[in-house]
Scaffold this motif. Sequence first.
Motif, short mmCIF file in Angstrom:
data_model
loop_
_atom_site.label_atom_id
_atom_site.label_comp_id
_atom_site.label_asym_id
_atom_site.label_seq_id
_atom_site.Cartn_x
_atom_site.Cartn_y
_atom_site.Cartn_z
N GLN A 127 33.13 30.87 41.29
CA GLN A 127 34.35 31.23 42.03
C GLN A 127 34.15 32.56 42.73
N ARG A 128 34.80 32.69 43.87
CA ARG A 128 34.79 33.97 44.58
C ARG A 128 35.87 34.87 43.98
N VAL A 129 35.51 36.12 43.80
CA VAL A 129 36.42 37.07 43.16
C VAL A 129 36.74 38.19 44.15
N VAL A 130 38.02 38.47 44.29
CA VAL A 130 38.48 39.57 45.13
C VAL A 130 39.21 40.56 44.23
N VAL A 131 38.81 41.82 44.31
CA VAL A 131 39.43 42.87 43.51
C VAL A 131 40.13 43.84 44.45
N ALA A 132 41.46 43.91 44.31
CA ALA A 132 42.29 44.85 45.06
C ALA A 132 43.10 45.60 44.02
N ASP A 133 42.55 46.68 43.53
CA ASP A 133 43.10 47.43 42.41
C ASP A 133 44.63 47.53 42.45
N PRO A 134 45.33 47.08 41.37
CA PRO A 134 44.82 46.59 40.08
C PRO A 134 44.68 45.07 40.01
N MET A 135 44.83 44.38 41.15
CA MET A 135 44.87 42.91 41.15
C MET A 135 43.46 42.32 41.24
N VAL A 136 43.27 41.22 40.51
CA VAL A 136 42.01 40.48 40.54
C VAL A 136 42.36 39.02 40.85
N THR A 137 41.70 38.48 41.87
CA THR A 137 41.97 37.10 42.29
C THR A 137 40.73 36.26 42.08
N LEU A 138 40.89 35.16 41.32
CA LEU A 138 39.80 34.21 41.09
C LEU A 138 40.03 32.99 41.95
N GLY A 139 39.14 32.74 42.90
CA GLY A 139 39.27 31.57 43.75
C GLY A 139 40.62 31.51 44.41
#
Length: 267
Positions: A169-181
């Motif tokens: 899965q592609r992971v995007v981190v936008a502090d404090p949020m973490v998005t999986l796929g």
Amino acid sequence: MSGLRVVPTWRHGRERLYVCFPDGRNIAWYDREAARVNLLSEDSREDVLEALGPFLTGPVAVGPPPVPTPAELARLALHPDDDLAPNRPGEALLVALDREPAASHRLRPDPRRRALEAEQTVGEALDRLDGAGWHTLHSVPLPGGDRVHHLAIGPAGLFVIHALHARKQRVVVADPMVTLGRREPQPLLRRVRADADRASYALTAEVRPVLALVGPAGLRLTAPTRGVRVLTDTDLADLARLGGVLKPADVEALHAMARDRHTWSRV
């Protein structure tokens, strides 16, 4: 003196060769890894070395056993039920799955299985740092039913590591949020920071937070994360390359404190 026997044993993954009297009493032991023969009686030096002769490999130190350090004495005094060091990676999940297995008719895989895979993968990577002067505790229980996935203690300091299953899965981190796929973002970095803060309080030492992603297809950080390292499971060995801040005695003392269940009872 005659009739001494050499008996090989294994303790904590290390081979020891005990030298015994015919009645079974120990008189000395040879620690191959430490290249040291520990004598319980100096009078028996020559006889012990003669008995061990076929087993000795290279120069060895010979003398009385070393005096236990304060950390070793604390470990020896710790009740087995209160010792967290034997915990396996994912210990809490293993216990939960054993007590309450997933229903056989589930259409989707039990999410606990993915979480367990992540903790086991990260735990195995951290355990490989042992030879570099590190200790890792797994599944450290906290009050309220929370837990720290992993606590690593080594020359570079203390780290709380939260394992996240991100396979393919592609992971995007936008502090404090973490998005999986395509899932909804979760404020996971807030959780990891909170775990590190609780560990810092318990151990009265700085503990730094790490988010460890297991098997991601890609990782994108929209901005620098405040105080949190975001690593993949294959990058965890990089912790051993960080600058040293703790002496070996400090590492041992902190590990002895952290492995005691009671240390975590008021955080």
